[in-house]
Design a protein around this motif. Structure first.
Motif, PDB file in Angstrom:
ATOM      1  N   ALA A 177       0.786  -1.016  -0.260  1.00  0.00           N
ATOM      2  CA  ALA A 177       0.049  -0.247   0.136  1.00  0.00           C
ATOM      3  C   ALA A 177       0.806   1.218  -0.108  1.00  0.00           C
ATOM      4  O   ALA A 177       0.441   2.228  -0.704  1.00  0.00           O
ATOM      5  CB  ALA A 177      -0.753  -0.123   1.160  1.00  0.00           C
ATOM      6  N   PHE A 178       1.899   1.137   0.817  1.00  0.00           N
ATOM      7  CA  PHE A 178       2.756   2.551   0.841  1.00  0.00           C
ATOM      8  C   PHE A 178       3.510   2.719  -0.529  1.00  0.00           C
ATOM      9  O   PHE A 178       4.141   3.463  -0.838  1.00  0.00           O
ATOM     10  CB  PHE A 178       3.583   2.419   2.124  1.00  0.00           C
ATOM     11  CG  PHE A 178       2.875   2.827   3.342  1.00  0.00           C
ATOM     12  CD1 PHE A 178       2.301   3.997   3.887  1.00  0.00           C
ATOM     13  CD2 PHE A 178       2.739   1.650   4.289  1.00  0.00           C
ATOM     14  CE1 PHE A 178       1.898   4.433   4.883  1.00  0.00           C
ATOM     15  CE2 PHE A 178       2.037   2.160   5.479  1.00  0.00           C
ATOM     16  CZ  PHE A 178       1.699   3.258   5.641  1.00  0.00           C
ATOM     17  N   GLY A 179       3.955   1.357  -0.816  1.00  0.00           N
ATOM     18  CA  GLY A 179       4.791   1.486  -2.358  1.00  0.00           C
ATOM     19  C   GLY A 179       3.763   2.049  -3.413  1.00  0.00           C
ATOM     20  O   GLY A 179       4.295   2.908  -4.133  1.00  0.00           O
ATOM     21  N   TYR A 180       2.321   1.786  -3.281  1.00  0.00           N
ATOM     22  CA  TYR A 180       1.590   2.309  -4.223  1.00  0.00           C
ATOM     23  C   TYR A 180       1.445   3.793  -4.140  1.00  0.00           C
ATOM     24  O   TYR A 180       1.775   4.645  -4.916  1.00  0.00           O
ATOM     25  CB  TYR A 180       0.229   1.828  -3.984  1.00  0.00           C
ATOM     26  CG  TYR A 180      -0.941   2.368  -5.004  1.00  0.00           C
ATOM     27  CD1 TYR A 180      -0.965   1.881  -6.366  1.00  0.00           C
ATOM     28  CD2 TYR A 180      -1.517   3.211  -4.602  1.00  0.00           C
ATOM     29  CE1 TYR A 180      -1.902   2.310  -7.285  1.00  0.00           C
ATOM     30  CE2 TYR A 180      -2.686   3.918  -5.301  1.00  0.00           C
ATOM     31  CZ  TYR A 180      -2.825   3.519  -6.662  1.00  0.00           C
ATOM     32  OH  TYR A 180      -3.902   4.057  -7.633  1.00  0.00           O
ATOM     33  N   LEU A 181       1.504   4.528  -2.860  1.00  0.00           N
ATOM     34  CA  LEU A 181       1.304   5.788  -2.317  1.00  0.00           C
ATOM     35  C   LEU A 181       2.640   6.398  -2.821  1.00  0.00           C
ATOM     36  O   LEU A 181       2.669   7.433  -3.434  1.00  0.00           O
ATOM     37  CB  LEU A 181       0.970   5.812  -1.074  1.00  0.00           C
ATOM     38  CG  LEU A 181      -0.426   5.207  -0.668  1.00  0.00           C
ATOM     39  CD1 LEU A 181      -0.731   5.478   0.739  1.00  0.00           C
ATOM     40  CD2 LEU A 181      -1.531   6.101  -1.372  1.00  0.00           C
TER      41      LEU A 181
END
Length: 512
Positions: A105-109
């Motif tokens: 999720a943080f990679g996407y963001l």
């Protein structure tokens, strides 16, 4: 076949204007003076870039101190909560699991939104949850487990994004040096976690205080992130203003990474390394304490705080060998990379394969000689630490800039899912099962943990083989990433990458 590569816009060198079709997170134009431009908080000079790396290194140090403070006071925690080895391993497993599950999720963001804001928010969550976990009483062990899971939220937001920022500030050998400084704080922070955690618990007589130091030190880290951390454009160091890379969907990003063979095989190598380092980092101090009891050097611990000697010694060894390993690995990589394109994965393979027999000897000799055991542990840790910075550098140069945070996140998820998320718990389960054969024997309690830890050297050999496979594809995958990012002489770009092979076509290329 569907083309899932990013759209690449090439801007002729005589055009001084920014790309006209930027999407979120796309690479912006470089200034005439050659400075890295800024979308939100730009880098105005190389000096500020170095300051940014220093801030990232400090926060990375705190992250790994916190990660292994629990291991430094584990015998005290076991006595305080009256828990078994498998339950103790659960403390590390739940932390790694939350860290692993939130990383994508943080990679996407991180590939799409302001990375500074994401890291600051994560740092606040980390400080609050880490401090909260230090006030748990003996009736509420489940609350400690829950808090350790929440701590992973903060670390996932930081560890996924921080290396990509360094990748956007520096390039080439300079990037390798900065990455090595960043990753050297993994062993340094881990070692200090053992040392300071056990020392504070010993001085105060309460292991809870060991968990309070890190969030206190985290407050200045938060302020440094807020006031000194930039948010450089993605790919700014490579592009020099000549290319704009537009984002594609998350599914397309994942497809691209799965076709990148160097990324896949190196991620499997990192997974094996995470299994070994995670298990040994969590259990080694406790294992060596039981070895001393088995040899009659010290009595068994029946009331906390327990003797912190092994945590202190292991912490010092981890710091020293970590610094040595990272610097030696980086130096060898810089010396060989130009002459041998596959030098980086070969160094990682040699480090993993040669560390395994050292760790095996350390484990089997622990019951007879503690000094010899520490000697082989030190050699094994130096060899493992050769890989820390090199692994990160491989990811940065085989993956294009706008997909690096996603790549970091997926690698984190895989290496923790199959690596250190389960290895401490798995070893604890094996130890509990074996110890039941002679439940009242202190010597057998040592052997039960010894037999479970013996899994690690064999996993290390497997990791070495994965890095050897990486070496087969690293050259072409690196070239494919370079062509995707900057084009070929400003005229053509790689728009299709299949199985690491770059096909140069005109489709998807627009001149601004």
């Amino acid at each position: 076949m569907e083309d899932t590569s990013p759209i690449v816009t090439i801007q002729p060198s005589e055009d001084k204007h920014p790309c006209s079709s930027q999407k979120y997170g796309s690479v912006s134009h470089e200034t005439a003076e050659g400075d890295i431009p800024s979308a939100d908080a730009g880098i105005k000079s190389s000096k500020r870039a170095y300051v940014a790396v220093a801030v990232l290194c400090y926060v990375n140090l705190l992250n790994y101190m916190d990660r292994y403070t629990i291991a430094g006071v584990l015998p005290s925690i076991q006595n305080y909560f009256r828990i078994t080895d498998s339950t103790s391993g659960l403390l590390q497993t739940v932390f790694i699991c939350s860290f692993m599950l939130l990383a994508p999720a943080f990679g996407y963001l991180g590939d799409r939104y302001n990375r500074k804001v994401i890291m600051v928010a994560g740092m606040i969550a980390w400080i609050v949850t880490t401090l909260g976990s230090s006030f748990i009483t003996e009736e509420y062990f489940w609350v400690l487990v829950l808090m350790r899971a929440l701590v992973g939220t903060g670390e996932a937001s930081y560890c996924t994004i921080a290396p990509t920022i360094i990748g956007d500030l520096f390039i080439g050998s300079q990037r390798s040096i900065m990455i090595s400084f960043f990753y050297i704080f993994i062993p340094v922070g881990s070692g200090l976690g053992y040392i300071l955690g056990s020392k504070i618990a010993s001085v105060t007589g309460d292991w809870h205080w060991a968990l309070r130091l890190n969030p206190i030190l985290g407050v200045p880290g938060l302020l440094l992130l807020v006031f000194l951390m930039p948010n450089p454009p993605r790919g700014a160091s490579e592009m020099q203003g000549s290319v704009c890379i537009e984002h594609t969907s998350y599914l397309e990003d994942v497809k691209y990474l799965l076709r990148n063979r160097s990324f896949v095989w190196s991620s499997l190598g990192v997974t094996a390394m995470a299994f070994v380092t995670g298990a040994l980092a969590f259990w080694t101090p406790t294992f060596l304490s039981r070895a001393r009891v088995k040899q009659g050097i010290m009595p068994p611990c029946v009331k906390e705080p327990c003797d912190p000697s092994d945590s202190l010694i292991f912490g010092v060894i981890t710091v020293v060998t970590g610094i040595m390993g990272v610097f030696v690995g980086t130096a060898i990589s810089r010396k060989l990379r130009d002459r041998l394109p596959s030098a980086d994965p070969i160094i990682c393979a040699v480090g993993m394969l040669s560390s395994s027999p050292c760790l095996f000897l350390a484990i089997v000799l622990a019951g007879t000689s503690i000094p010899v055991t520490y000697t082989f542990i030190g050699i094994g840790e130096v060899l493992l630490s050769l890989n820390w910075a090199i692994i990160a550098d491989i990811l940065l140069y085989v993956v294009i800039p706008t997909r690096r945070a996603t790549a970091e996140a997926l690698q984190i998820m895989v290496c923790h899912l199959l690596g250190d998320a389960g290895s401490p718990y798995l070893l604890g389960i094996i130890s509990d099962v074996v110890s039941k054969l002679q439940a009242t024997s202190l010597e057998w309690r040592f052997h039960s943990l010894e037999y479970s830890i013996l899994i690690c050297p064999f996993i290390g050999v497997l990791g070495g083989l994965f890095f050897l496979f990486t070496a087969l594809y690293i050259k072409e995958d690196r070239r494919a990433a370079e062509v995707l990012a900057i084009g070929t002489a400003g005229r053509a770009v790689c728009t299709v990458v299949s199985a690491g092979v770059c096909t140069v076509v005109s489709v998807g290329v627009r001149t601004v």
